[in-house]
Design a protein around this motif. Structure first.
Motif, PDB file in Angstrom:
ATOM      1  N   SER A  41     -13.451  69.530  90.471  1.00 57.96           N
ATOM      2  CA  SER A  41     -12.541  70.344  89.668  1.00 57.96           C
ATOM      3  C   SER A  41     -11.526  69.440  88.958  1.00 57.96           C
ATOM      4  N   SER A  42     -10.784  70.033  88.035  1.00 59.81           N
ATOM      5  CA  SER A  42      -9.741  69.281  87.341  1.00 59.81           C
ATOM      6  C   SER A  42      -8.737  68.701  88.323  1.00 59.81           C
ATOM      7  N   ALA A  43      -8.312  69.521  89.286  1.00 62.06           N
ATOM      8  CA  ALA A  43      -7.323  69.058  90.265  1.00 62.06           C
ATOM      9  C   ALA A  43      -7.875  67.917  91.107  1.00 62.06           C
ATOM     10  N   GLN A  44      -9.142  68.009  91.486  1.00 59.92           N
ATOM     11  CA  GLN A  44      -9.754  66.953  92.291  1.00 59.92           C
ATOM     12  C   GLN A  44      -9.862  65.643  91.514  1.00 59.92           C
ATOM     13  N   ARG A  45     -10.262  65.732  90.274  1.00 59.20           N
ATOM     14  CA  ARG A  45     -10.434  64.524  89.466  1.00 59.20           C
ATOM     15  C   ARG A  45      -9.091  63.845  89.231  1.00 59.20           C
ATOM     16  N   GLN A  46      -8.065  64.634  88.974  1.00 61.25           N
ATOM     17  CA  GLN A  46      -6.728  64.074  88.820  1.00 61.25           C
ATOM     18  C   GLN A  46      -6.260  63.426  90.127  1.00 61.25           C
ATOM     19  N   ARG A  47      -6.480  64.131  91.228  1.00 62.43           N
ATOM     20  CA  ARG A  47      -5.999  63.658  92.524  1.00 62.43           C
ATOM     21  C   ARG A  47      -6.620  62.313  92.895  1.00 62.43           C
ATOM     22  N   TRP A  48      -7.925  62.187  92.701  1.00 65.11           N
ATOM     23  CA  TRP A  48      -8.582  60.960  93.136  1.00 65.11           C
ATOM     24  C   TRP A  48      -8.320  59.799  92.190  1.00 65.11           C
ATOM     25  N   PHE A  49      -8.213  60.055  90.893  1.00 64.40           N
ATOM     26  CA  PHE A  49      -7.793  58.988  89.988  1.00 64.40           C
ATOM     27  C   PHE A  49      -6.402  58.502  90.380  1.00 64.40           C
ATOM     28  N   ASN A  50      -5.507  59.437  90.648  1.00 63.85           N
ATOM     29  CA  ASN A  50      -4.137  59.098  91.003  1.00 63.85           C
ATOM     30  C   ASN A  50      -4.069  58.369  92.342  1.00 63.85           C
ATOM     31  N   THR A  51      -4.980  58.713  93.262  1.00 64.45           N
ATOM     32  CA  THR A  51      -5.037  58.020  94.551  1.00 64.45           C
ATOM     33  C   THR A  51      -5.314  56.536  94.355  1.00 64.45           C
ATOM     34  N   GLY A  52      -6.313  56.216  93.558  1.00 62.45           N
ATOM     35  CA  GLY A  52      -6.624  54.819  93.276  1.00 62.45           C
ATOM     36  C   GLY A  52      -5.523  54.128  92.499  1.00 62.45           C
ATOM     37  N   LEU A  53      -4.923  54.858  91.565  1.00 60.17           N
ATOM     38  CA  LEU A  53      -3.858  54.290  90.746  1.00 60.17           C
ATOM     39  C   LEU A  53      -2.663  53.885  91.598  1.00 60.17           C
ATOM     40  N   LYS A  54      -2.273  54.744  92.526  1.00 56.47           N
ATOM     41  CA  LYS A  54      -1.091  54.470  93.342  1.00 56.47           C
ATOM     42  C   LYS A  54      -1.347  53.400  94.394  1.00 56.47           C
ATOM     43  N   SER A  55      -2.536  53.388  94.977  1.00 56.40           N
ATOM     44  CA  SER A  55      -2.802  52.481  96.094  1.00 56.40           C
ATOM     45  C   SER A  55      -3.311  51.116  95.654  1.00 56.40           C
ATOM     46  N   GLY A  56      -4.126  51.087  94.609  1.00 56.16           N
ATOM     47  CA  GLY A  56      -4.782  49.845  94.210  1.00 56.16           C
ATOM     48  C   GLY A  56      -5.790  49.363  95.232  1.00 56.16           C
ATOM     49  N   SER A  57      -6.197  50.255  96.124  1.00 54.45           N
ATOM     50  CA  SER A  57      -7.064  49.866  97.237  1.00 54.45           C
ATOM     51  C   SER A  57      -8.361  50.666  97.231  1.00 54.45           C
ATOM     52  N   MET A  58      -9.479  49.976  97.337  1.00 59.36           N
ATOM     53  CA  MET A  58     -10.770  50.641  97.437  1.00 59.36           C
ATOM     54  C   MET A  58     -10.863  51.490  98.701  1.00 59.36           C
ATOM     55  N   GLN A  59     -10.181  51.055  99.756  1.00 55.33           N
ATOM     56  CA  GLN A  59     -10.248  51.773 101.028  1.00 55.33           C
ATOM     57  C   GLN A  59      -9.669  53.184 100.927  1.00 55.33           C
ATOM     58  N   SER A  60      -8.797  53.405  99.950  1.00 54.49           N
ATOM     59  CA  SER A  60      -8.213  54.740  99.768  1.00 54.49           C
ATOM     60  C   SER A  60      -9.178  55.684  99.063  1.00 54.49           C
ATOM     61  N   CYS A  61     -10.331  55.164  98.623  1.00 52.96           N
ATOM     62  CA  CYS A  61     -11.271  55.930  97.795  1.00 52.96           C
ATOM     63  C   CYS A  61     -12.476  56.458  98.570  1.00 52.96           C
ATOM     64  N   ASP A  62     -12.371  56.564  99.894  1.00 55.69           N
ATOM     65  CA  ASP A  62     -13.505  57.018 100.689  1.00 55.69           C
ATOM     66  C   ASP A  62     -13.639  58.541 100.623  1.00 55.69           C
ATOM     67  N   THR A  63     -14.213  59.021  99.531  1.00 56.23           N
ATOM     68  CA  THR A  63     -14.396  60.463  99.364  1.00 56.23           C
ATOM     69  C   THR A  63     -15.428  61.030 100.316  1.00 56.23           C
ATOM     70  N   PHE A  64     -16.271  60.176 100.900  1.00 55.95           N
ATOM     71  CA  PHE A  64     -17.326  60.664 101.792  1.00 55.95           C
ATOM     72  C   PHE A  64     -16.797  60.989 103.184  1.00 55.95           C
ATOM     73  N   LYS A  65     -15.675  60.399 103.549  1.00 57.48           N
ATOM     74  CA  LYS A  65     -15.069  60.719 104.833  1.00 57.48           C
ATOM     75  C   LYS A  65     -13.946  61.741 104.706  1.00 57.48           C
ATOM     76  N   ALA A  66     -13.479  61.931 103.485  1.00 52.49           N
ATOM     77  CA  ALA A  66     -12.378  62.862 103.256  1.00 52.49           C
ATOM     78  C   ALA A  66     -12.836  64.294 103.546  1.00 52.49           C
ATOM     79  N   GLN A  67     -12.093  64.992 104.398  1.00 52.97           N
ATOM     80  CA  GLN A  67     -12.445  66.380 104.716  1.00 52.97           C
ATOM     81  C   GLN A  67     -12.096  67.310 103.575  1.00 52.97           C
ATOM     82  N   GLN A  68     -10.995  67.014 102.896  1.00 56.91           N
ATOM     83  CA  GLN A  68     -10.569  67.836 101.772  1.00 56.91           C
ATOM     84  C   GLN A  68     -10.600  67.007 100.499  1.00 56.91           C
ATOM     85  N   LEU A  69     -11.391  67.442  99.550  1.00 60.37           N
ATOM     86  CA  LEU A  69     -11.466  66.739  98.282  1.00 60.37           C
ATOM     87  C   LEU A  69     -10.394  67.207  97.329  1.00 60.37           C
TER      88      LEU A  69
END
Length: 297
Positions: free
Chosen positions: A269-297
């Motif tokens: 969804s729009s909210a999900q795409r914004q959230r995950w882009f922003n997650t990477g933007l704020k952290s700068g870390s690949m480890q923050s991008c584990d969408t496969f373990k995330a219970q809530q997308l």
């Protein structure tokens, strides 16, 4: 976004005939648009598809190169190296920024050497190891040949049909496709694709969403690093967030058929795409991008 003084990548393969592109300000493209009706809808949905573009236009599974390898023919092979037109130079500079960031980041954060992908610029149609590439598919990444395919007239469609655009919005598109290349290099993409093939449609769609959102997050990680270099500012970030919102499955479904069917989402969804882009933007870390373990997308 500052790109004009950046180096040019040598990994651009220009198959656009006639030397490419036109003026950057007018969003070049050689092609006038995708047409009307269904093809317009397919073009909008397909832009962020990344690994499965033919699913939208023919129902054929592209993941893993199904459909047969096809090497570029002599007719479609064009010049290698940085293009001379402004849009071509922009794409080349953005690809170079991705190369510089991921060449340092991937060994540090994933203990993997970064293999630089090639980016193919084309008009209307060209061949790929994943089958025929067409403009209506939107930009996509082909795992078998490790290439990103891009008809830059898609940027014109973004501007005309989504009411958006701008250099960092376009850079975000490229960063998302490079994100799929990162997934391929670290082994996530082939495993996820294999799991999709064994799953029913609903589960397959869910896995596809996780693949796409992780690519969005990886694009955010790249953006974090070029922001630290002073290459983008807050207005650029807002531009990317607007684009992420505009191409959410919910927005595209509502525009194309007037209703939203979450079980059929393939990108998020729009909210999900914004959230995950922003997650990477704020952290700068690949480890923050584990969408496969995330219970809530």
């Amino acid at each position: 976004m500052q790109w004009e003084d950046y180096r040019q990548s040598e990994n651009v393969e220009d198959r656009r005939g006639g030397g490419g592109g036109g003026d950057f300000a007018g969003v070049p493209g050689g092609r006038g648009g995708l047409g009307i009706g269904t093809m317009v809808v397919l073009g909008l949905v397909g832009w962020a598809l990344g690994i499965d573009p033919r699913l939208l236009i023919g129902g054929a599974e592209l993941i893993g190169g199904i459909g047969g390898r096809q090497e570029p023919t002599q007719e479609t092979r064009r010049s290698a190296g940085p293009p001379a037109d402004e849009m071509g130079r922009f794409v080349s500079a953005v690809l170079a920024q991705n190369e510089d960031v991921w060449s340092k980041l991937l060994p540090q954060q994933a203990n993997k050497r970064y293999e630089q992908p090639r980016l193919v610029l084309f008009n209307r149609t060209t061949s790929s190891a994943c089958g025929r590439a067409q403009s209506a598919m939107g930009p996509f990444y082909c795992p078998p040949d490790k290439r990103v395919y891009l008809d830059t007239s898609f940027f014109q469609e973004m501007q005309r049909k989504l009411g958006g655009g701008g250099d960092f919005a376009y850079a975000y598109v490229i960063g998302h496709e490079v994100g799929h290349h990162i997934q391929n290099l670290i082994g996530i993409l082939p495993k996820a694709n294999e799991l999709r093939e064994r799953s029913d449609e609903r589960r397959s769609n869910e896995i596809s969403v996780r693949i796409e959102l992780q690519a969005d997050c990886f694009a955010g990680v790249w953006a974090h690093n070029i922001q630290a270099m002073g290459r983008i500012d807050q207005s650029d970030v807002e531009e990317a967030m607007r684009t992420a919102a505009a191409i959410g499955d919910d927005m595209l479904q509502k525009a194309s058929r007037g209703e939203v069917v979450p079980d059929s989402f393939t990108h998020g969804s729009s909210a999900q795409r914004q959230r995950w882009f922003n997650t990477g933007l704020k952290s700068g870390s690949m480890q923050s991008c584990d969408t496969f373990k995330a219970q809530q997308l």
